[in-house]
Design a protein around this motif. Structure first.
Motif, mmCIF file in Angstrom:
data_model
loop_
_atom_site.group_PDB
_atom_site.id
_atom_site.type_symbol
_atom_site.label_atom_id
_atom_site.label_comp_id
_atom_site.label_asym_id
_atom_site.label_seq_id
_atom_site.Cartn_x
_atom_site.Cartn_y
_atom_site.Cartn_z
ATOM 1 N N THR A 1 0.838 -1.209 0.000
ATOM 2 C CA THR A 1 0.000 0.000 0.000
ATOM 3 C C THR A 1 0.869 1.254 0.000
ATOM 4 O OG1 THR A 1 -1.721 -1.177 1.211
ATOM 5 C CG2 THR A 1 -1.815 1.233 1.248
ATOM 6 N N LEU B 1 1.162 4.273 -2.871
ATOM 7 C CA LEU B 1 0.982 5.699 -2.614
ATOM 8 C C LEU B 1 2.182 6.502 -3.084
ATOM 9 C CD1 LEU B 1 -0.559 5.531 0.965
ATOM 10 C CD2 LEU B 1 -1.733 6.200 -1.148
ATOM 11 N N ARG C 1 2.145 7.305 -6.890
ATOM 12 C CA ARG C 1 0.984 8.027 -7.454
ATOM 13 C C ARG C 1 1.383 9.335 -8.038
ATOM 14 N NH1 ARG C 1 -4.511 7.465 -4.068
ATOM 15 N NH2 ARG C 1 -4.968 5.403 -4.781
#
Length: 88
Positions: free
Chosen positions: A81, A85, A88
């Motif tokens: 995760t 992030l 991105r």
């Protein structure tokens, strides 16, 4: 073993000591002159393991040192995760 490197070396004399040249192997794990390593000797297995030392972190006064253990645990648990992030 993924990414493993196999080398055959001879034990040689370095001054009055015995040693093995591992320059290429050390470079593979990002080690250079003056870096610190952990050395684990396993006589029963006939092994010597050399590991790059993790950087030492000094905890400021009044800071709970368990924070880093919790942070490490969660970084491992949510690595995918966090990586998502970051990209991105």
């Amino acid at each position: 073993m993924n990414g493993a490197m196999t080398m055959n070396r001879k034990v040689t004399r370095f001054g009055s000591s015995l040693g093995v040249s591992l320059t290429d192997a050390l470079k593979q794990i990002g080690l250079g002159l003056g870096d610190e390593v952990d050395v684990v000797v396993r006589p029963e297995a006939g092994e010597i393991v050399i590991r790059k030392m993790k950087p030492r972190v000094e905890v400021p006064e009044g800071f709970n040192p368990e924070f880093f253990a919790t942070l490490d645990k969660n970084m491992k648990k949510y690595r995918e995760t966090i990586e998502g992030l970051k990209n991105r």
